[in-house]
Write an enzyme that holds these catalytic residues in place. Structure first.
Site, mmCIF file in Angstrom:
data_model
loop_
_atom_site.group_PDB
_atom_site.id
_atom_site.type_symbol
_atom_site.label_atom_id
_atom_site.label_comp_id
_atom_site.label_asym_id
_atom_site.label_seq_id
_atom_site.Cartn_x
_atom_site.Cartn_y
_atom_site.Cartn_z
ATOM 1 N N GLU A 56 6.545 6.350 -9.233
ATOM 2 C CA GLU A 56 5.119 6.015 -9.086
ATOM 3 C C GLU A 56 4.465 6.930 -8.048
ATOM 4 O OE1 GLU A 56 4.309 1.797 -8.500
ATOM 5 O OE2 GLU A 56 6.329 1.376 -9.209
ATOM 6 N N ASP B 272 -3.238 -3.938 -18.445
ATOM 7 C CA ASP B 272 -2.160 -2.971 -18.753
ATOM 8 C C ASP B 272 -2.234 -2.410 -20.177
ATOM 9 O OD1 ASP B 272 0.256 -5.015 -16.943
ATOM 10 O OD2 ASP B 272 -1.173 -3.502 -16.246
ATOM 11 N N GLY C 47 0.769 -1.237 0.000
ATOM 12 C CA GLY C 47 0.000 0.000 0.000
ATOM 13 C C GLY C 47 0.797 1.282 0.000
ATOM 14 N N SER C 48 2.049 1.257 -0.468
ATOM 15 C CA SER C 48 2.815 2.527 -0.486
ATOM 16 C C SER C 48 2.218 3.505 -1.495
ATOM 17 C CB SER C 48 4.288 2.263 -0.798
ATOM 18 O OG SER C 48 4.477 1.895 -2.145
ATOM 19 N N ASN C 49 1.638 3.007 -2.580
ATOM 20 C CA ASN C 49 0.980 3.916 -3.519
ATOM 21 C C ASN C 49 -0.307 4.485 -2.917
ATOM 22 O OD1 ASN C 49 2.091 4.345 -6.385
ATOM 23 N ND2 ASN C 49 2.550 2.204 -5.979
ATOM 24 N N HIS D 68 1.628 1.157 -13.219
ATOM 25 C CA HIS D 68 2.429 -0.029 -13.555
ATOM 26 C C HIS D 68 3.905 0.362 -13.534
ATOM 27 C CE1 HIS D 68 3.260 -3.957 -15.337
ATOM 28 N NE2 HIS D 68 4.130 -3.335 -16.113
ATOM 29 N N LEU E 228 -3.777 -7.082 -7.892
ATOM 30 C CA LEU E 228 -3.257 -8.136 -8.775
ATOM 31 C C LEU E 228 -4.336 -8.966 -9.442
ATOM 32 C CD1 LEU E 228 -0.169 -9.302 -6.664
ATOM 33 C CD2 LEU E 228 -0.296 -7.593 -8.497
ATOM 34 N N ASN F 249 -4.742 2.778 -13.274
ATOM 35 C CA ASN F 249 -3.791 1.805 -12.756
ATOM 36 C C ASN F 249 -2.382 2.370 -12.866
ATOM 37 O OD1 ASN F 249 -2.886 -0.870 -11.879
ATOM 38 N ND2 ASN F 249 -2.105 -1.088 -13.970
HETATM 39 C C1 GRF Z 1 3.762 -1.030 -7.421
HETATM 40 O O1 GRF Z 1 5.080 -1.226 -7.889
HETATM 41 C C2 GRF Z 1 2.831 -0.916 -8.594
HETATM 42 O O2 GRF Z 1 3.434 -0.349 -9.728
HETATM 43 C C3 GRF Z 1 2.482 -2.321 -8.893
HETATM 44 O O3 GRF Z 1 2.396 -2.961 -7.625
HETATM 45 C C4 GRF Z 1 3.232 -2.266 -6.703
HETATM 46 C C5 GRF Z 1 2.400 -1.887 -5.512
HETATM 47 O O4 GRF Z 1 3.201 -1.441 -4.496
HETATM 48 N N1 GRF Z 1 1.247 -2.424 -9.623
HETATM 49 P P1 GRF Z 1 2.492 -0.821 -3.179
HETATM 50 O O5 GRF Z 1 1.592 -1.891 -2.607
HETATM 51 O O6 GRF Z 1 1.712 0.375 -3.629
HETATM 52 O O7 GRF Z 1 3.638 -0.468 -2.272
#
Ligand code: GRF
Length: 234
Positions: free
Chosen positions: A176, A147, A13-15, A106, A87, A104
């Site tokens: 990202e 994608d 969940g870092s994004n 990627h 995923l 999304n």
């Molecule tokens: C990220 O690298 C994103 O590009 C890919 O999955 C990863 C998710 O990382 N789809 P996080 O869970 O957001 O840290």
């Protein structure tokens, strides 16, 4: 009216955190807020991060991962959906209902190194195995193919000679975290739109010019402020 954002995630969940933190910097005029975090993994770090922020969470068990997902998202009045490391395949009932409002991120420069099965460290190992010198992050609208939706924005990241999949993943993740929140916000505010012809509009005014990436330290990602320090090419 503030846009209600749902984030779907399978991992740490870092994004998600980057989106929440970015919207915090814009408060109280963010015009969008994360109102739901859903995951197919009951122990996903993304759910923990959401709970720590008091954001509603849902476990997408098998019954909720199909067409019922649309009803679930409707029940939370979701306006925009951000796939942040989700995923599973998103059912057409969702991608069609939220066409132009589901994004999304990627970790490569699509269409290269994308598609079914290309996620996580596999992407970065494929980049290293291919010997390319530049990789990066891509944010795109989601359609019915993995994608393959219309690209909103990309950010180049250098591949260094001593990179491993892990060091490369860390460097791309910085890009990202800079790109995705701004794209989500742009779509939530309807500055970035997807036309009926499949063309993306409004990106140029919504992003600083593509930064010229200083070679990031392999000991750790640069601060996001460094990422934008030289946003105009010299
Ligand atoms: C990220 O690298 C994103 O590009 C890919 O999955 C990863 C998710 O990382 N789809 P996080 O869970 O957001 O840290």
């Amino acid at each position: 009216m503030s846009a209600r954002v749902a984030v779907l995630a399978s991992g740490g969940g870092s994004n998600l955190q980057a989106i929440v933190d970015y919207l915090d910097t814009l408060a109280p005029r963010a015009g969008a807020s994360v109102e739901l975090v859903a995951s197919d993994r009951v122990a996903a770090g993304a759910l923990e991060r959401a709970r720590a922020r008091g954001i509603a969470t849902v476990h997408l068990d098998a019954a909720r991962r199909g067409d019922a997902m649309a009803d679930l998202l409707e029940s939370y009045d979701v306006d925009v959906i951000a796939l942040a490391g989700y995923l599973r395949f998103v059912p057409a009932a969702v991608t069609q209902r939220w066409r132009g409002r589901i994004l999304n991120v990627h970790p490569s420069l699509l269409p290269a190194f994308g598609g079914a099965g290309m996620y996580g460290l596999r992407v970065h190992q494929a980049v290293l195995d291919a010997g390319v010198r530049v990789t990066g992050a891509t944010v795109h609208f989601v359609d019915e193919e993995y994608d393959r939706g219309p690209i909103i924005a990309q950010w180049p990241v250098p591949v260094l000679s001593h990179d491993t999949a892990e060091t490369l993943a860390r460097r791309v993740l910085v890009a990202e975290h800079a790109l995705f929140p701004r794209a989500v916000h742009g779509v939530a505010e309807e500055r970035i739109t997807l036309g009926p012809d499949g063309r993306v509009a409004g990106v140029g005014e919504s992003f600083p010019e593509c930064a010229v990436f200083a070679l990031a330290s392999v000991d750790g990602p640069p601060a996001v402020s460094d990422v934008f320090a030289n946003q105009r090419a010299p």
